[in-house]
Write an enzyme that holds these catalytic residues in place. Structure first.
Site, PDB file in Angstrom:
ATOM      1  N   CYS A  28       2.618   8.285   8.155  1.00 23.94           N
ATOM      2  CA  CYS A  28       1.448   8.351   9.043  1.00 23.94           C
ATOM      3  C   CYS A  28       1.239   7.022   9.752  1.00 23.94           C
ATOM      4  O   CYS A  28       0.940   6.013   9.122  1.00 23.94           O
ATOM      5  CB  CYS A  28       0.248   8.755   8.185  1.00 23.94           C
ATOM      6  N   CYS A  67      -2.159   5.312   9.420  1.00 20.71           N
ATOM      7  CA  CYS A  67      -2.325   4.783   8.054  1.00 20.71           C
ATOM      8  C   CYS A  67      -1.709   3.389   7.968  1.00 20.71           C
ATOM      9  O   CYS A  67      -2.290   2.473   7.386  1.00 20.71           O
ATOM     10  CB  CYS A  67      -1.646   5.682   7.028  1.00 20.71           C
TER      11      CYS A  67
END
Ligand SMILES: [Zn+2]
Length: 144
Positions: free
Chosen positions: A68, A71
């Site tokens: 991600c 993230c």
């Protein structure tokens, strides 16, 4: 004098620390390592459940995954926020790719998602990446 249960980020032993001594760089009675490290603690499902159930201080968790992008963008901000939030919060991370059942159990629909737990109960959650100032402000707003 009030004692707080602090779960060790290294060995998961539950330590009793007088609240007035929380800022004195306490070490774990079992493994002798620092109870607060200035870094988020990566937790498996089993460890995460112990931390949220046994900690007297609130636990902030970042549900994330290695693939991600947002993230990864948030990771250094989360690190920085950790240094400001300890020792009044335990700051942890859960890799939802590795801990898929946990992500399902807590109904994590998007990542990153931040959540605050106290006494085993979820107080708040917020999907989406944030900078360190926003993380700190968000967390504190839910604990007044
Ligand atoms: Zn320990």
């Amino acid at each position: 004098m009030e004692n707080l249960h602090i779960v060790c980020p290294h060995c998961d032993a539950v330590n009793r620390v007088p609240s007035v001594r929380l800022e004195e760089e306490a070490t774990c009675g079992t493994c002798k390592r620092p109870l607060f490290t200035g870094h988020p603690t990566d937790l498996s499902t089993e460890r995460f459940l112990k931390h949220i159930q046994r900690s007297d201080i609130p636990v902030l968790v970042d549900f994330w995954a290695p693939w991600c992008g947002p993230c990864r963008t948030m990771a250094p901000f989360y690190e920085e926020a950790t240094r400001h939030l300890e020792p009044y919060f335990r700051v942890v991370k859960v890799n939802t790719e590795a801990e898929q059942q946990l992500a399902t159990r807590f109904a994590i629909r998007s990542i990153p998602t931040l959540a605050v737990f106290k006494g085993g109960r979820e107080l708040a959650r917020q999907p989406g990446a944030m900078d360190s100032k926003s993380i700190i402000a968000w967390v504190q707003q839910h604990l007044r």
